[in-house]
Scaffold this motif. Structure first.
Motif, PDB file in Angstrom:
ATOM      1  N   PHE A 169      40.509 -56.163 -55.101  1.00 43.74           N
ATOM      2  CA  PHE A 169      41.503 -56.287 -56.378  1.00 43.74           C
ATOM      3  C   PHE A 169      42.371 -57.783 -56.654  1.00 43.74           C
ATOM      4  N   SER A 170      42.499 -58.275 -58.107  1.00 43.56           N
ATOM      5  CA  SER A 170      42.366 -59.172 -58.312  1.00 43.56           C
ATOM      6  C   SER A 170      43.161 -60.239 -56.806  1.00 43.56           C
ATOM      7  N   ASP A 171      41.836 -59.979 -56.232  1.00 42.16           N
ATOM      8  CA  ASP A 171      40.810 -60.982 -55.018  1.00 42.16           C
ATOM      9  C   ASP A 171      41.293 -60.299 -54.298  1.00 42.16           C
ATOM     10  N   VAL A 172      42.290 -59.160 -53.789  1.00 44.73           N
ATOM     11  CA  VAL A 172      42.951 -58.990 -52.221  1.00 44.73           C
ATOM     12  C   VAL A 172      41.916 -57.684 -51.921  1.00 44.73           C
ATOM     13  N   THR A 173      41.807 -57.324 -50.562  1.00 43.65           N
ATOM     14  CA  THR A 173      40.626 -55.959 -50.410  1.00 43.65           C
ATOM     15  C   THR A 173      42.085 -55.420 -49.495  1.00 43.65           C
ATOM     16  N   LEU A 174      42.533 -54.702 -49.769  1.00 41.10           N
ATOM     17  CA  LEU A 174      43.469 -53.384 -48.917  1.00 41.10           C
ATOM     18  C   LEU A 174      42.605 -52.334 -48.058  1.00 41.10           C
ATOM     19  N   ASP A 175      43.473 -51.686 -47.486  1.00 46.16           N
ATOM     20  CA  ASP A 175      43.301 -50.668 -47.287  1.00 46.16           C
ATOM     21  C   ASP A 175      44.719 -49.548 -46.340  1.00 46.16           C
ATOM     22  N   VAL A 176      45.959 -49.477 -46.393  1.00 42.35           N
ATOM     23  CA  VAL A 176      46.596 -49.547 -46.232  1.00 42.35           C
ATOM     24  C   VAL A 176      47.839 -48.262 -46.768  1.00 42.35           C
ATOM     25  N   ASP A 177      48.552 -47.038 -45.821  1.00 40.55           N
ATOM     26  CA  ASP A 177      49.760 -46.544 -46.215  1.00 40.55           C
ATOM     27  C   ASP A 177      50.602 -46.814 -46.237  1.00 40.55           C
ATOM     28  N   PHE A 178      51.796 -46.126 -47.071  1.00 44.64           N
ATOM     29  CA  PHE A 178      53.257 -46.748 -46.867  1.00 44.64           C
ATOM     30  C   PHE A 178      53.824 -44.895 -46.681  1.00 44.64           C
ATOM     31  N   SER A 179      54.322 -44.837 -45.627  1.00 46.97           N
ATOM     32  CA  SER A 179      55.091 -43.202 -46.223  1.00 46.97           C
ATOM     33  C   SER A 179      55.752 -42.917 -44.985  1.00 46.97           C
ATOM     34  N   GLY A 180      57.202 -41.901 -45.911  1.00 46.75           N
ATOM     35  CA  GLY A 180      58.337 -41.323 -44.537  1.00 46.75           C
ATOM     36  C   GLY A 180      59.096 -40.948 -46.120  1.00 46.75           C
ATOM     37  N   PRO A 181      60.710 -41.091 -45.291  1.00 43.91           N
ATOM     38  CA  PRO A 181      61.454 -39.996 -46.436  1.00 43.91           C
ATOM     39  C   PRO A 181      62.295 -41.301 -46.968  1.00 43.91           C
ATOM     40  N   TYR A 182      62.960 -40.168 -48.281  1.00 41.99           N
ATOM     41  CA  TYR A 182      63.861 -40.676 -49.368  1.00 41.99           C
ATOM     42  C   TYR A 182      64.604 -39.826 -49.578  1.00 41.99           C
ATOM     43  N   ALA A 183      65.866 -40.260 -50.130  1.00 39.72           N
ATOM     44  CA  ALA A 183      66.968 -39.882 -50.856  1.00 39.72           C
ATOM     45  C   ALA A 183      67.762 -40.816 -51.895  1.00 39.72           C
ATOM     46  N   GLY A 184      68.331 -40.023 -52.827  1.00 38.46           N
ATOM     47  CA  GLY A 184      68.362 -40.136 -53.881  1.00 38.46           C
ATOM     48  C   GLY A 184      69.501 -39.458 -54.917  1.00 38.46           C
ATOM     49  N   ALA A 185      69.970 -39.969 -56.280  1.00 39.58           N
ATOM     50  CA  ALA A 185      70.847 -39.534 -57.066  1.00 39.58           C
ATOM     51  C   ALA A 185      70.464 -39.036 -58.246  1.00 39.58           C
ATOM     52  N   PHE A 186      70.763 -38.358 -59.123  1.00 35.94           N
ATOM     53  CA  PHE A 186      70.226 -38.781 -60.673  1.00 35.94           C
ATOM     54  C   PHE A 186      71.481 -37.985 -61.332  1.00 35.94           C
ATOM     55  N   LEU A 187      71.265 -38.275 -62.401  1.00 35.35           N
ATOM     56  CA  LEU A 187      71.752 -37.654 -63.711  1.00 35.35           C
ATOM     57  C   LEU A 187      70.703 -36.724 -65.136  1.00 35.35           C
ATOM     58  N   ARG A 188      71.592 -35.581 -64.621  1.00 39.52           N
ATOM     59  CA  ARG A 188      70.439 -35.076 -65.935  1.00 39.52           C
ATOM     60  C   ARG A 188      71.383 -34.414 -67.374  1.00 39.52           C
ATOM     61  N   PHE A 189      70.470 -34.993 -68.637  1.00 38.71           N
ATOM     62  CA  PHE A 189      71.065 -34.205 -69.685  1.00 38.71           C
ATOM     63  C   PHE A 189      70.656 -33.093 -70.390  1.00 38.71           C
TER      64      PHE A 189
END
Length: 229
Positions: free
Chosen positions: A209-229
Motif C-alpha cells: 500500500f503506497s509502496d509499503v508492506t507491513l503487519d503491525v499492531d499498536f495497542s494500549g490504554p487511553y484517557a481524555g475529556a470532551f464537551l457535549r451539547f
C-alpha cells in the motif's frame, strides 16, 4: 493473544448493547474531545521486526482528536470527524508514521431510550511515512492513501448514574489490506463535560500500500475529556 482479546471485547460490547444510549452524546447530539493514547507496537514493517535491532520501536503516546454530530434527521447520516497522530521513532533515523484522518457517516437503526447502536462507513486517509535505513528497500517511503472501512458502535448508559460504556469497531477485512481498529471505554459525564478511560487496539496488515508492506499492531490504554451539547 491481542486478537483473542479483541474478539472478546467486541462480543462483550454487542451484549451490553442490549440497553443504553451514546455515552458521549448531548441533547443536540454534538460532542468533541481529545484523548491521549499510550501504545505498544508488535509485528513487522518492511520485513523487519518492530521490536528487533533493525527497527526497535518502543512504547509511545499520541493524541487523538474527534468531533461528532449525531442528529435525529431521518435518512440523513450523522457525521464523525477524527484525527489520530501515530508516530514512533526507533533505531538510528527509523521513523514509523501512520497518522490518519477519519470521515465517518453513520446511521442509528434502533432509536431506543436506553441503547445506542450505530452502523456506517469510514473513509480513512493515511498521511505518513516509513523510514527504515536497515531495510533492503527505498529507505524513505511516504505512506499516503484512503481506504474504506465498516463502522459499528454500541453505547450503554448505567441507569441512575453518570457512567456509561461505549465500544466501537472499524474494519476492512477484504482485499490485500486488512485493518481492524477496536476501542472500548468507560465514560463519566457531568453537565456539558465528560471524561473517558479506555483501551484501543489498532491492527494494520498492508500489502504494498503506497509502496509499503507491513503487519503491525499498536495497542494500549487511553484517557481524555470532551464537551457535549
Amino acid at each position: 493473544m491481542r486478537r483473542t482479546l479483541l474478539s472478546g471485547f467486541t462480543a462483550a460490547a454487542l451484549v451490553l448493547g442490549a440497553g443504553a444510549a451514546h455515552a458521549t452524546g448531548g441533547i443536540m447530539g454534538i460532542s468533541g474531545g481529545a484523548n491521549l493514547w499510550f501504545h505498544d507496537p508488535e509485528g513487522e514493517i518492511l520485513g523487519e521486526d518492530v521490536e528487533g535491532d533493525g527497527i526497535d520501536l518502543d512504547s509511545d503516546r499520541d493524541w487523538n482528536l474527534w468531533f461528532e454530530w449525531d442528529h435525529i434527521l431521518p435518512g440523513v447520516p450523522s457525521v464523525r470527524l477524527e484525527q489520530t497522530n501515530l508516530e514512533q521513532e526507533g533505531t538510528g533515523s527509523t521513523v514509523v508514521n501512520l497518522d490518519h484522518t477519519d470521515l465517518t457517516l453513520f446511521w442509528s437503526p434502533l432509536p431506543l431510550p436506553m441503547v445506542g447502536i450505530d452502523v456506517g462507513v469510514t473513509a480513512r486517509h493515511f498521511d505518513g511515512e516509513v523510514r527504515t535505513p536497515q531495510a533492503q528497500v527505498d529507505p524513505d517511503t511516504s505512506l499516503s492513501g484512503t481506504l474504506p472501512m465498516f463502522f459499528g458502535r454500541v453505547g450503554v448508559d448505567i441507569p441512575g448514574s453518570r457512567i456509561g460504556f461505549e465500544g466501537s469497531l472499524q474494519t476492512l477485512p477484504v482485499g490485500d489490506h486488512s485493518i481492524t481498529d477496536f476501542r472500548a471505554h468507560l465514560v463519566y459525564r457531568r453537565w456539558y463535560t465528560g471524561a473517558m478511560l479506555g483501551y484501543r487496539e489498532f491492527s494494520v496488515d498492508m500489502d504494498d500500500f503506497s509502496d509499503v508492506t507491513l503487519d503491525v499492531d499498536f495497542s494500549g490504554p487511553y484517557a481524555g475529556a470532551f464537551l457535549r451539547f
